[in-house]
Design an enzyme around this catalytic site. Structure first.
Site, PDB file in Angstrom:
ATOM      1  N   GLU A 208      71.506  57.332  53.179  1.00  0.00           N
ATOM      2  CA  GLU A 208      71.180  55.494  53.372  1.00  0.00           C
ATOM      3  C   GLU A 208      72.364  54.557  53.507  1.00  0.00           C
ATOM      4  O   GLU A 208      73.008  54.707  52.644  1.00  0.00           O
ATOM      5  CB  GLU A 208      69.976  55.047  52.380  1.00  0.00           C
ATOM      6  CG  GLU A 208      69.351  53.953  52.647  1.00  0.00           C
ATOM      7  CD  GLU A 208      68.995  53.807  53.958  1.00  0.00           C
ATOM      8  OE1 GLU A 208      67.991  54.695  54.551  1.00  0.00           O
ATOM      9  OE2 GLU A 208      69.613  53.086  54.761  1.00  0.00           O
TER      10      GLU A 208
ATOM     11  N   ALA B 135      82.645  58.326  52.938  1.00  0.00           N
ATOM     12  CA  ALA B 135      83.547  57.540  53.569  1.00  0.00           C
ATOM     13  C   ALA B 135      83.522  56.237  54.051  1.00  0.00           C
ATOM     14  O   ALA B 135      84.332  55.279  53.856  1.00  0.00           O
ATOM     15  CB  ALA B 135      84.043  58.404  54.925  1.00  0.00           C
TER      16      ALA B 135
ATOM     17  N   CYS C 279      76.898  51.469  43.667  1.00  0.00           N
ATOM     18  CA  CYS C 279      77.274  52.471  44.502  1.00  0.00           C
ATOM     19  C   CYS C 279      78.898  52.597  45.098  1.00  0.00           C
ATOM     20  O   CYS C 279      79.576  53.623  44.885  1.00  0.00           O
ATOM     21  CB  CYS C 279      76.597  52.622  45.858  1.00  0.00           C
ATOM     22  SG  CYS C 279      74.910  53.094  45.591  1.00  0.00           S
TER      23      CYS C 279
HETATM   24  P1  NAD Z   1      67.813  53.956  41.430  1.00  0.00           P
HETATM   25  O1  NAD Z   1      68.283  54.374  39.949  1.00  0.00           O
HETATM   26  O2  NAD Z   1      67.247  52.524  41.594  1.00  0.00           O
HETATM   27  O3  NAD Z   1      66.418  54.804  41.581  1.00  0.00           O
HETATM   28  C1  NAD Z   1      66.381  56.333  41.179  1.00  0.00           C
HETATM   29  C2  NAD Z   1      65.118  56.433  41.065  1.00  0.00           C
HETATM   30  O4  NAD Z   1      64.923  57.736  40.745  1.00  0.00           O
HETATM   31  C3  NAD Z   1      64.818  56.109  39.520  1.00  0.00           C
HETATM   32  O5  NAD Z   1      63.592  55.281  39.243  1.00  0.00           O
HETATM   33  C4  NAD Z   1      64.743  57.457  38.573  1.00  0.00           C
HETATM   34  O6  NAD Z   1      63.854  57.515  37.647  1.00  0.00           O
HETATM   35  C5  NAD Z   1      64.242  58.144  39.563  1.00  0.00           C
HETATM   36  N1  NAD Z   1      64.279  59.725  39.528  1.00  0.00           N
HETATM   37  C6  NAD Z   1      65.490  60.438  38.904  1.00  0.00           C
HETATM   38  N2  NAD Z   1      65.434  61.688  38.693  1.00  0.00           N
HETATM   39  C7  NAD Z   1      63.822  61.779  39.206  1.00  0.00           C
HETATM   40  C8  NAD Z   1      63.165  63.180  39.320  1.00  0.00           C
HETATM   41  N3  NAD Z   1      63.702  64.124  38.963  1.00  0.00           N
HETATM   42  N4  NAD Z   1      61.816  63.092  39.676  1.00  0.00           N
HETATM   43  C9  NAD Z   1      61.431  61.645  40.029  1.00  0.00           C
HETATM   44  N5  NAD Z   1      62.116  60.609  39.922  1.00  0.00           N
HETATM   45  C10 NAD Z   1      63.280  60.686  39.629  1.00  0.00           C
HETATM   46  O7  NAD Z   1      68.807  54.511  42.476  1.00  0.00           O
HETATM   47  P2  NAD Z   1      68.965  53.894  43.826  1.00  0.00           P
HETATM   48  O8  NAD Z   1      69.830  52.477  43.864  1.00  0.00           O
HETATM   49  O9  NAD Z   1      67.482  53.886  44.533  1.00  0.00           O
HETATM   50  O10 NAD Z   1      69.837  54.947  44.523  1.00  0.00           O
HETATM   51  C11 NAD Z   1      69.280  56.222  44.830  1.00  0.00           C
HETATM   52  C12 NAD Z   1      70.384  56.920  45.616  1.00  0.00           C
HETATM   53  O11 NAD Z   1      70.622  56.281  46.697  1.00  0.00           O
HETATM   54  C13 NAD Z   1      71.902  57.076  44.933  1.00  0.00           C
HETATM   55  O12 NAD Z   1      72.164  58.118  45.039  1.00  0.00           O
HETATM   56  C14 NAD Z   1      72.579  55.986  45.521  1.00  0.00           C
HETATM   57  O13 NAD Z   1      73.982  56.343  45.646  1.00  0.00           O
HETATM   58  C15 NAD Z   1      71.915  55.842  47.140  1.00  0.00           C
HETATM   59  N6  NAD Z   1      71.976  54.596  47.649  1.00  0.00           N
HETATM   60  C16 NAD Z   1      71.736  53.498  47.083  1.00  0.00           C
HETATM   61  C17 NAD Z   1      71.749  52.336  47.669  1.00  0.00           C
HETATM   62  C18 NAD Z   1      71.436  51.341  47.091  1.00  0.00           C
HETATM   63  O14 NAD Z   1      71.699  49.938  47.842  1.00  0.00           O
HETATM   64  N7  NAD Z   1      70.979  50.984  45.838  1.00  0.00           N
HETATM   65  C19 NAD Z   1      72.191  52.171  49.205  1.00  0.00           C
HETATM   66  C20 NAD Z   1      72.450  53.454  49.737  1.00  0.00           C
HETATM   67  C21 NAD Z   1      72.302  54.655  48.999  1.00  0.00           C
HETATM   68  C1  UGA Z   2      76.922  49.027  49.795  1.00  0.00           C
HETATM   69  C2  UGA Z   2      77.241  49.228  51.574  1.00  0.00           C
HETATM   70  O1  UGA Z   2      77.224  48.027  52.219  1.00  0.00           O
HETATM   71  C3  UGA Z   2      75.868  50.029  52.148  1.00  0.00           C
HETATM   72  O2  UGA Z   2      76.238  50.415  53.510  1.00  0.00           O
HETATM   73  C4  UGA Z   2      75.695  51.213  51.343  1.00  0.00           C
HETATM   74  O3  UGA Z   2      74.581  51.702  51.911  1.00  0.00           O
HETATM   75  C5  UGA Z   2      75.436  50.840  49.809  1.00  0.00           C
HETATM   76  O4  UGA Z   2      76.597  50.292  49.322  1.00  0.00           O
HETATM   77  C6  UGA Z   2      75.275  51.970  48.792  1.00  0.00           C
HETATM   78  O5  UGA Z   2      75.632  53.085  49.133  1.00  0.00           O
HETATM   79  O6  UGA Z   2      74.688  51.866  47.992  1.00  0.00           O
HETATM   80  P1  UGA Z   2      75.594  47.110  48.330  1.00  0.00           P
HETATM   81  O7  UGA Z   2      76.415  47.460  47.405  1.00  0.00           O
HETATM   82  O8  UGA Z   2      74.298  47.107  48.284  1.00  0.00           O
HETATM   83  O9  UGA Z   2      75.710  47.981  49.795  1.00  0.00           O
HETATM   84  O10 UGA Z   2      76.120  45.825  48.908  1.00  0.00           O
HETATM   85  P2  UGA Z   2      77.358  45.021  49.811  1.00  0.00           P
HETATM   86  O11 UGA Z   2      76.904  43.992  50.724  1.00  0.00           O
HETATM   87  O12 UGA Z   2      78.108  46.176  50.437  1.00  0.00           O
HETATM   88  O13 UGA Z   2      78.203  44.294  48.699  1.00  0.00           O
HETATM   89  C7  UGA Z   2      78.908  45.246  47.478  1.00  0.00           C
HETATM   90  C8  UGA Z   2      79.741  44.160  46.803  1.00  0.00           C
HETATM   91  O14 UGA Z   2      80.975  43.847  47.488  1.00  0.00           O
HETATM   92  C9  UGA Z   2      79.047  43.216  46.352  1.00  0.00           C
HETATM   93  O15 UGA Z   2      79.439  42.838  45.057  1.00  0.00           O
HETATM   94  C10 UGA Z   2      79.421  41.850  47.178  1.00  0.00           C
HETATM   95  O16 UGA Z   2      79.571  40.621  46.740  1.00  0.00           O
HETATM   96  C11 UGA Z   2      80.905  42.392  47.545  1.00  0.00           C
HETATM   97  N1  UGA Z   2      81.405  41.946  48.858  1.00  0.00           N
HETATM   98  C12 UGA Z   2      81.167  42.222  49.860  1.00  0.00           C
HETATM   99  C13 UGA Z   2      82.999  41.286  48.725  1.00  0.00           C
HETATM  100  O17 UGA Z   2      83.093  40.897  47.550  1.00  0.00           O
HETATM  101  N2  UGA Z   2      83.275  40.708  49.847  1.00  0.00           N
HETATM  102  C14 UGA Z   2      82.955  41.014  51.208  1.00  0.00           C
HETATM  103  O18 UGA Z   2      83.289  40.557  52.108  1.00  0.00           O
HETATM  104  C15 UGA Z   2      81.868  41.825  51.104  1.00  0.00           C
END
Ligand code: NAD
Ligand code: UGA
Length: 466
Positions: A159, A220, A274
Site C-alpha cells: 500500500e 525502496a 513507516c
Molecule cells: P496498525 O498498527 O494501525 O494496524 C494493524 C492492525 O493489525 C492492528 O489493529 C492490530 O491489532 C492488527 N493485528 C495484528 N496482528 C493481528 C492478527 N494476527 N489478527 C488480526 N489482527 C491483527 O498498522 P497500519 O498503520 O495499518 O500498518 C499496517 C501495515 O501497512 C504495516 O506493515 C505498515 O508498514 C503498512 N503501511 C502503513 C501505512 C500507513 O500509512 N500507516 C501505509 C502503507 C503501508
Molecule cells: C509515507 C509515504 O508517503 C506513503 O507513500 C507510504 O505508503 C507510507 O509512508 C507508509 O508506507 O506508511 P506517511 O508516513 O503517512 O506516508 O506520510 P508522508 O506524507 O510521507 O509524511 C511522512 C513524514 O514526512 C511526516 O512527518 C511529514 O510531515 C514529513 N514530511 C513530508 C516532511 O518533513 N517534508 C516533506 O516535504 C514531506
C-alpha cells in the site's frame, strides 16, 4: 443480498480500515469484512467515533458500513467466508532478540498466515498488504502449503497511501502494484486482483511485477521519499549559518522537472510509523546480504532525521538563554503530520520528552491527536498538560514550538497570543508555515528552520554552553 465475492482483511488499522472501506465503497457487488484481534478497535470502527481520523473517511464508512462493509473480531468466520484475504497487520521494528531495533517483527504476519491455514475451508488468494521484509511471501507460502486440502496463492500488493490523504490516495492512486508468480495459478490470482482494482483504477495504473520486486519496491519507495526530506533537512543548518533560505532552495531545486517539487519541505524531522521502520528493514536486508556500504547509505537517511530533531530541540534551549527549566513551552501540533490523529514516531514525542527532562512545563495542543499524545507520554516523568485550545496552551508561555503543519496554526491571532505570553516571547517554527516577518513585527523572536532567525536581541558574543 447475494454478493459476487467476499473479501476479508486481517488488521483493522490505518491501512486495513481505510483501504477496505474504499474497496467496499467502489465495489458494492463484493462483501468486505475487516477483522482484528483488538476488540476495542473493532468497536470503534462500528461506532460514530472511528479509530482513524482521515478526511473523507467518515462519510465513506457511513455509506457502506452494514451494507457491504463489516467490522468484526470473528477472525475464523471472516476467513471461512472469503475468497480473497488481505493481510494488513502491523510489521513494527523488532524490540527484542536478533535484529533488535532494526529488523522488522514478523510475528503478527506469521500469526495471520497461521490463522488462514487453521480456519480455511476452501482455496484462497492471500494478499500481502502490509509492508514486509523481502521474500515474506515465501514464508507465508511455506506455512500455507502445509495444508493437505486447500491451495493458496500468495500475492504482494503493497500500500502506498499516505496518512492525512489516505482516502484521496486510495480513490486516485498514482499506481497499484501487484506482485505474483508467473505460474498459471499465480497469473490467474493476479488477474483476480487486477479485476478488483479495475472497478475504479485505470488499467494502465495497475503495475504487475514479480513478487520480490513488489516487496522490495515498497521499501525502496519509502526510502526515496524519506531521502528527499533528509537531503533538504541536511541543508537547513547550512542555510541558518550562511544566510540562505531553505524554501528558496526547495523552490529552485524542485523546479527541475527531473527532480520535481514534492517532498522538499524542510521540517523538524519526518515522523510516521513507516519511514524509519521500513528504511531499517532495508538496511537490515542489506547487512544480511553482506552489502554494508549499501546499508550505511540508507541508514544515513534515518541518522540525519534524528540529528534534525535533536538539533531543533537543542536550538530551543540554547536560544532561550540555555535553560527552559520551569518555563512554559507550548507545543503546537503533536500529530506526525497534518490531517491525521496518528502520532507514531512524531518528532513531537522526542521533543516533548527532552523538554521535560530539561524541567520545562510542556503544554500540548493539537486538534486531533491529543488522545494519542496522552498515551505517548504516559508514564514519562515531566509536567505535561493537554488542551485543544492553542490560546490556552500559549497563555503565559515563554515559547511556542510549531511541530505539525495544521492549517489552523497559520490563522491564529498572534497579536493576542503575544500579548498573553511572557517576554521575551519565542516562536520556533519547525514547519516553516507561519509568516515570520509579521510575527517579528508583533514582537516575537522567531526561529524558522533553514532561515536566519529574526531576533530582537543581539548577543555580543555567541553562547557556547550547548
Ligand atoms: P496498525 O498498527 O494501525 O494496524 C494493524 C492492525 O493489525 C492492528 O489493529 C492490530 O491489532 C492488527 N493485528 C495484528 N496482528 C493481528 C492478527 N494476527 N489478527 C488480526 N489482527 C491483527 O498498522 P497500519 O498503520 O495499518 O500498518 C499496517 C501495515 O501497512 C504495516 O506493515 C505498515 O508498514 C503498512 N503501511 C502503513 C501505512 C500507513 O500509512 N500507516 C501505509 C502503507 C503501508
Ligand atoms: C509515507 C509515504 O508517503 C506513503 O507513500 C507510504 O505508503 C507510507 O509512508 C507508509 O508506507 O506508511 P506517511 O508516513 O503517512 O506516508 O506520510 P508522508 O506524507 O510521507 O509524511 C511522512 C513524514 O514526512 C511526516 O512527518 C511529514 O510531515 C514529513 N514530511 C513530508 C516532511 O518533513 N517534508 C516533506 O516535504 C514531506
Amino acid at each position: 443480498m447475494k454478493f459476487e465475492k467476499t473479501i476479508a482483511c486481517i488488521g483493522a488499522g490505518y491501512v486495513g480500515g481505510p483501504t477496505m472501506s474504499v474497496i467496499a465503497y467502489k465495489c458494492p457487488q463484493y462483501k468486505v469484512i475487516v477483522t482484528d484481534i483488538d476488540a476495542k478497535r473493532i468497536e470503534r470502527w462500528n461506532s460514530e467515533n472511528l479509530p482513524v481520523y482521515e478526511p473523507g473517511l467518515d462519510e465513506i464508512v457511513r455509506k457502506v458500513r452494514g451494507k457491504n462493509l463489516f467490522f468484526t473480531t470473528d477472525i475464523e468466520s471472516s476467513i471461512k467466508e472469503a475468497q480473497i484475504i488481505f493481510i494488513s497487520v502491523n510489521t513494527p521494528t523488532k524490540e527484542y532478540g536478533i535484529g533488535k531495533g532494526m529488523a522488522p517483527d514478523v510475528k503478527y504476519l506469521e500469526k495471520a498466515a497461521r490463522d488462514i491455514l487453521k480456519y480455511s475451508n476452501s482455496d484462497k488468494i492471500v494478499v500481502e498488504k502490509s509492508t514486509v521484509p523481502v521474500r515474506s511471501a515465501e514464508t507465508i507460502e511455506r506455512i500455507l502449503s502445509t495444508s493437505s486440502k486447500y491451495k493458496f496463492e500468495v500475492l504482494s500488493n503493497p500500500e502506498f497511501l499516505a496518512e492525512g490523504s489516505a482516502v484521496k490516495d486510495l480513490l486516485e492512486p498514482d499506481r497499484v502494484l501487484i506482485g505474483s508468480k508467473e505460474t498459471p495459478s499465480g497469473v490467474k490470482a493476479r488477474e483476480e486482483l487486477v479485476k478488483l482494482y479495475e472497478n475504479w483504477v485505470p488499467r494502465e495504473k495497475i503495475i504487475t511485477s514479480n513478487v520480490w520486486s513488489s516487496e522490495l519496491a515498497k521499501l525502496a519507495a519509502n526510502a526515496f521519499l524519506a531521502q528527499r526530506i533528509s537531503s533538504i533537512n541536511a541543508l537547513t543548518p547550512i542555510c541558518e549559518i550562511v544566510g540562505a533560505d531553505i524554501d528558496e532552495l526547495s523552490k529552485c531545486i524542485g523546479s527541475d522537472s527531473r527532480i520535481g517539487n514534492k517532498f522538499l519541505k524542510a521540517s523538524v524531522g519526518f515522523g510516521g510509523s513507516c519511514f524509519k521502520k521500513d528504511i531499517l528493514n532495508l538496511v537490515y536486508l542489506c547487512n544480511s546480504l553482506g552489502l554494508e556500504e549499501v546499508g550505511d547509505y540508507f541508514l544515513k537517511i534515518v541518522e540525519i532525521n534524528e540529528y534534525q530533531k535533536n538539533r531543533f530541540f537543542r536550538n530551543v534551549v540554547r536560544e532561550m538563554m540555555n535553560t527552559v527549566a520551569d518555563k512554559k513551552i507550548a507545543i503546537f501540533g503533536f500529530a506526525f503530520k497534518a490531517n491525521t490523529n496518528d502520532t507514531r514516531e512524531s518528532a513531537a514525542i522526542d521533543i516533548a520528552k527532552n523538554l521535560a527532562e530539561e524541567k520545562a512545563v510542556v503544554w500540548i495542543t493539537d486538534p486531533k491527536a491529543l488522545e494519542n499524545a496522552k498515551k505517548d507520554l504516559e508514564g514519562v516523568n515531566g509536567k505535561f498538560f493537554f488542551t485543544e485550545d492553542p490560546y490556552e496552551a500559549s497563555d503565559n508561555a515563554d515559547a511556542i514550538l510549531v511541530l505539525t503543519e495544521w492549517e489552523m496554526y497559520k490563522n491564529l491571532d498572534y497579536k493576542k497570543i503575544f500579548d498573553a505570553m511572557r517576554k521575551p516571547a519565542f516562536i520556533f517554527d519547525g514547519r516553516n508555515i507561519l509568516d515570520h516577518k509579521s510575527l517579528y513585527k508583533i514582537g516575537f523572536n522567531v526561529f524558522p528552520i533553514g532561515k536566519l532567525p529574526l531576533k530582537h536581541f543581539k548577543l555580543e558574543s555567541k553562547s557556547y554552553l550547548l
